[in-house]
Design a protein around this motif. Structure first.
Motif, short mmCIF file in Angstrom:
data_model
loop_
_atom_site.label_atom_id
_atom_site.label_comp_id
_atom_site.label_asym_id
_atom_site.label_seq_id
_atom_site.Cartn_x
_atom_site.Cartn_y
_atom_site.Cartn_z
N SER A 123 -9.35 0.22 -3.95
CA SER A 123 -8.28 -0.15 -2.84
C SER A 123 -7.05 0.41 -2.67
CB SER A 123 -7.85 -1.54 -3.22
OG SER A 123 -7.18 -1.87 -4.65
N ASP A 166 -8.11 3.15 -0.18
CA ASP A 166 -8.04 2.46 1.26
C ASP A 166 -6.46 2.65 1.69
OD1 ASP A 166 -9.46 1.23 3.50
OD2 ASP A 166 -8.00 -0.50 2.84
N ARG A 167 -5.65 2.32 1.13
CA ARG A 167 -4.13 2.39 1.45
C ARG A 167 -3.62 3.80 1.77
NH1 ARG A 167 -3.75 -2.21 -1.87
NH2 ARG A 167 -3.46 -0.77 -3.91
#
Length: 269
Positions: A26, A29-30
Motif C-alpha cells: 500500500s 501505491d501512495r
C-alpha cells in the motif's frame, strides 16, 4: 556482492512476488500517486516510460491521466512484466519488456520518464540515475519516487543485533547521495527534490517479515547477508523487533521516500 549477482537476486525475488506484491504494498501505491503529482497538470506527454514498472500499478495511473499516450514499461523481473502485460491485455498503446534499466535503450526519446519504488536498486546509483534521465527528450520531464536509507530501519537494527556476523553489504542511498546524484546529471534542472519520512504500525514483527517477503524485497545487497539467518536467529530477530520497536498498534515500521522532478534543459544529453 557483485552488481550482476545483486541484479539476479532482485530479478528472481520480484518475479516470485509478482502475484502478492500489490496486495501488500500500500505504501508503494501512495508513492506512485505522489510521483504523478510531481508532473504539472499542463504537461502533455505522448510517449511515456515507466522504469521499473513492476506489475503495472503506476502505468495504470498513467493511462488514466494520459489516455492517448503510448506507455512503455521496463522491469528486470519477468514475473512483474507478465503481470503488467496481463493487466494491459488488449491495450495497443502499451508495451512491456524485461530489461535491466541501466542497459535499456529506446529507438527514440520519451516525453516523460517515470519511476516509482524501483530505482533505489540501481548499482552504481548515480550512474544508473543519469542513464534513466537520459532516456527523456530535450524539454521532457523525469519524475521519480524511491526508497532512501532509513527505510525499515527497525528491521535492519533487529537483524544487525541478532546476527552481527551476517550484515548485508549494501544499503539504500541516503538523501544526500540522492541530491548529489540529481544535481550531477548534465543537461537537467532539478525542479523538485524532497524527502518524506512516514511511520506506520503493523501488528507484529512476524507480520512485517511476511509483508517484506510478499513484496519481494528480500533479495539484493541491501537485504541479504553473506549467509542466510538460521531458524534460531529468525526467532531472535522477531523477538528483538517486538520488544524494541513496540508501538500502540503493534510494532513501528519507518519508510523514507525521496522524490525528484527533473527537466531536460539541453538539446544534447
Amino acid at each position: 556482492m557483485s552488481q550482476s549477482h545483486h541484479h539476479r537476486q532482485i530479478s528472481a525475488r520480484f518475479s516470485a512476488a509478482a502475484q502478492t506484491y500489490i496486495a501488500v504494498s500500500s505504501l508503494q501505491d501512495r508513492v506512485a500517486h505522489r510521483v504523478l503529482e510531481l508532473v504539472p497538470e499542463s504537461f502533455s506527454a505522448g510517449r511515456i516510460l515507466d522504469a521499473g514498472c513492476g506489475p503495472g500499478r503506476l502505468a495504470a495511473l498513467v493511462r488514466t491521466r494520459w489516455p492517448d499516450a503510448h506507455i512503455t514499461g521496463v522491469d528486470i523481473a519477468q514475473g512483474m512484466i507478465d503481470a503488467a502485460q496481463s493487466y494491459f491485455a488488449g491495450d495497443e498503446h502499451a508495451d512491456f519488456s524485461v530489461s535491466d534499466i541501466t542497459a535499456y535503450h529506446a529507438a527514440s526519446a520519451y516525453d516523460l520518464v517515470l519511476s516509482s519504488s524501483a530505482l533505489h536498486w540501481l548499482r552504481p546509483f548515480a550512474d544508473g540515475l543519469s542513464h534513466v534521465a537520459g532516456l527523456v527528450r530535450p524539454g521532457g520531464l523525469v519524475a521519480i519516487g524511491l526508497m532512501l536509507d532509513g527505510t525499515m530501519a527497525e528491521l535492519k537494527a533487529s537483524r544487525d543485533a541478532v546476527a552481527p556476523d551476517k550484515l548485508a553489504p549494501g544499503r539504500l542511498p541516503t538523501f544526500s547521495e540522492f541530491e548529489q546524484a540529481a544535481h550531477g546529471i548534465q543537461g537537467f534542472r532539478v525542479r523538485r527534490l524532497e524527502q518524506i519520512t512516514a511511520e506506520y504500525d503493523q501488528e507484529s514483527a512476524a507480520a512485517v517479515l511476511r509483508s517484506v517477503h510478499d513484496m519481494g524485497v528480500t533479495g539484493g545487497d541491501v537485504s541479504r547477508g553473506s549467509k542466510p539467518l538460521t531458524r534460531t536467529e529468525m526467532n531472535a530477530l522477531r523477538a528483538y523487533y517486538d520488544r524494541h520497536f513496540a508501538s500502540a498498534g503493534g510494532v513501528r515500521v519507518t519508510f523514507v521516500v525521496g522524490y525528484l522532478l527533473l527537466e531536460s534543459t539541453s538539446p544534447l544529453h
